[in-house]
Design a protein around this motif. Structure first.
Motif, short mmCIF file in Angstrom:
data_model
loop_
_atom_site.label_atom_id
_atom_site.label_comp_id
_atom_site.label_asym_id
_atom_site.label_seq_id
_atom_site.Cartn_x
_atom_site.Cartn_y
_atom_site.Cartn_z
N PHE A 103 -3.08 -7.99 -14.20
CA PHE A 103 -2.88 -7.18 -13.00
C PHE A 103 -1.39 -7.10 -12.71
N ASN A 104 -0.88 -5.91 -12.43
CA ASN A 104 0.44 -5.71 -11.84
C ASN A 104 0.20 -4.95 -10.55
N LEU A 105 0.27 -5.66 -9.46
CA LEU A 105 -0.11 -5.08 -8.18
C LEU A 105 1.06 -4.35 -7.54
N GLY A 106 0.76 -3.36 -6.73
CA GLY A 106 1.80 -2.58 -6.06
C GLY A 106 1.60 -1.11 -6.29
N TYR A 107 2.66 -0.43 -6.76
CA TYR A 107 2.60 1.02 -6.97
C TYR A 107 3.15 1.37 -8.35
N LEU A 108 2.86 2.58 -8.78
CA LEU A 108 3.34 3.09 -10.06
C LEU A 108 4.82 3.42 -9.94
N PRO A 109 5.67 2.73 -10.70
CA PRO A 109 7.11 3.01 -10.61
C PRO A 109 7.41 4.48 -10.90
N GLY A 110 8.32 5.05 -10.09
CA GLY A 110 8.70 6.44 -10.26
C GLY A 110 7.67 7.43 -9.73
N SER A 111 6.73 6.94 -8.95
CA SER A 111 5.66 7.79 -8.44
C SER A 111 5.59 7.65 -6.93
N ASP A 112 4.52 8.13 -6.36
CA ASP A 112 4.29 8.09 -4.92
C ASP A 112 4.08 6.65 -4.46
N HIS A 113 5.00 6.15 -3.64
CA HIS A 113 4.90 4.76 -3.16
C HIS A 113 3.83 4.58 -2.10
N ALA A 114 3.21 5.66 -1.68
CA ALA A 114 2.12 5.55 -0.71
C ALA A 114 0.81 5.16 -1.39
N THR A 115 0.72 5.35 -2.70
CA THR A 115 -0.47 4.97 -3.45
C THR A 115 -0.24 3.57 -4.00
N VAL A 116 -0.87 2.59 -3.39
CA VAL A 116 -0.65 1.19 -3.74
C VAL A 116 -1.99 0.47 -3.89
N THR A 117 -1.93 -0.64 -4.60
CA THR A 117 -3.12 -1.50 -4.64
C THR A 117 -3.27 -2.17 -3.29
N VAL A 118 -4.51 -2.49 -2.94
CA VAL A 118 -4.80 -3.08 -1.63
C VAL A 118 -5.81 -4.21 -1.80
N PRO A 119 -5.77 -5.19 -0.90
CA PRO A 119 -6.68 -6.33 -1.03
C PRO A 119 -8.16 -5.94 -1.05
N GLU A 120 -8.50 -4.84 -0.36
CA GLU A 120 -9.91 -4.43 -0.28
C GLU A 120 -10.50 -4.09 -1.65
N SER A 121 -9.67 -3.69 -2.61
CA SER A 121 -10.16 -3.47 -3.97
C SER A 121 -9.69 -4.56 -4.93
N THR A 122 -8.54 -5.14 -4.66
CA THR A 122 -7.99 -6.16 -5.56
C THR A 122 -8.82 -7.44 -5.55
N LEU A 123 -9.25 -7.89 -4.40
CA LEU A 123 -10.03 -9.14 -4.34
C LEU A 123 -11.37 -9.01 -5.07
N PRO A 124 -12.13 -7.92 -4.88
CA PRO A 124 -13.35 -7.75 -5.69
C PRO A 124 -13.03 -7.66 -7.19
N ALA A 125 -11.89 -7.05 -7.53
CA ALA A 125 -11.51 -6.96 -8.94
C ALA A 125 -11.21 -8.34 -9.52
N LEU A 126 -10.55 -9.17 -8.75
CA LEU A 126 -10.26 -10.54 -9.21
C LEU A 126 -11.56 -11.34 -9.38
#
Length: 192
Positions: A103-126
């Motif tokens: 996992f590399n959490l956060g946003y896509l470099p060079g892209s829209d910084h408003a689209t980010v990973t969030v705990p609501e999906s990251t925790l179920p993914a973990l």
């Protein structure tokens, strides 16, 4: 020679665990750096399951892989969707046999910084990643706190990792303690 970067250290840990032919997962494709690394690590007999909610990320990663020697790389299976759905996307024959999930959490470099990973999906993914791992398998999560919502997600992931029973998992934290500007850090979770 200095210390390894957080990303390089994550790859070093995975390289020590994932053997050629094993299935692995890139839970957050981004620019495809880990995808290419995992495809090479798993090799021609392996499979890399890749997830990202942004088509742009998947396209970048596919371009990165197009420049590599395809004969030496694992089969790559792309999913344009949340990492929270990884368990359903992994073939039943690979469940409980995954060697590594990155996992590399956060946003896509060079892209829209408003689209980010969030705990609501990251925790179920973990949680799903932990269920999918084989014994001795590894989850790496690079956490970025310098963007909006980054600290909230990092705090949630830290709390999740700290609550894991010691008899089931070991958790390692790799971080540069004297850097400014919110440097990323790594949590690595080994399934016993």
């Amino acid at each position: 020679m200095g210390f390894l970067s957080v990303l390089s250290f994550a790859q070093k840990l995975v390289a020590e665990r994932a053997r050629p032919g094993e299935p692995v997962i890139d839970a957050t494709v981004g620019g495809g750096v880990d995808t290419l690394f995992l495809a090479g690590q798993a090799g021609a007999g392996g499979v890399v399951y890749c997830f990202d909610i942004q088509r742009e990320a998947l396209e970048r990663a596919q371009q990165r892989l197009a420049g590599a020697d395809a004969a030496s790389l694992a089969e790559v299976r792309w999913t344009e969707g949340s990492h929270a759905g990884m368990e359903a996307a992994v073939d039943p024959q690979h469940r409980g046999r995954i060697a590594a999930v990155m996992f590399n959490l956060g946003y896509l470099p060079g892209s829209d910084h408003a689209t980010v990973t969030v705990p609501e999906s990251t925790l179920p993914a973990l949680d799903a990643a932990l269920r999918l791992l084989r014994p001795g398998g590894l989850i790496t999560a690079v956490l970025y706190t310098g963007h909006a919502g980054g600290q909230r997600e990092a705090d949630a992931v830290e709390a999740w990792a700290q609550a894991l029973p010691q008899r089931d998992c070991q958790v390692l934290r790799y971080q540069f303690a004297n850097q400014r500007s919110h440097p990323p850090y790594l949590l690595a979770i080994e399934k016993r």
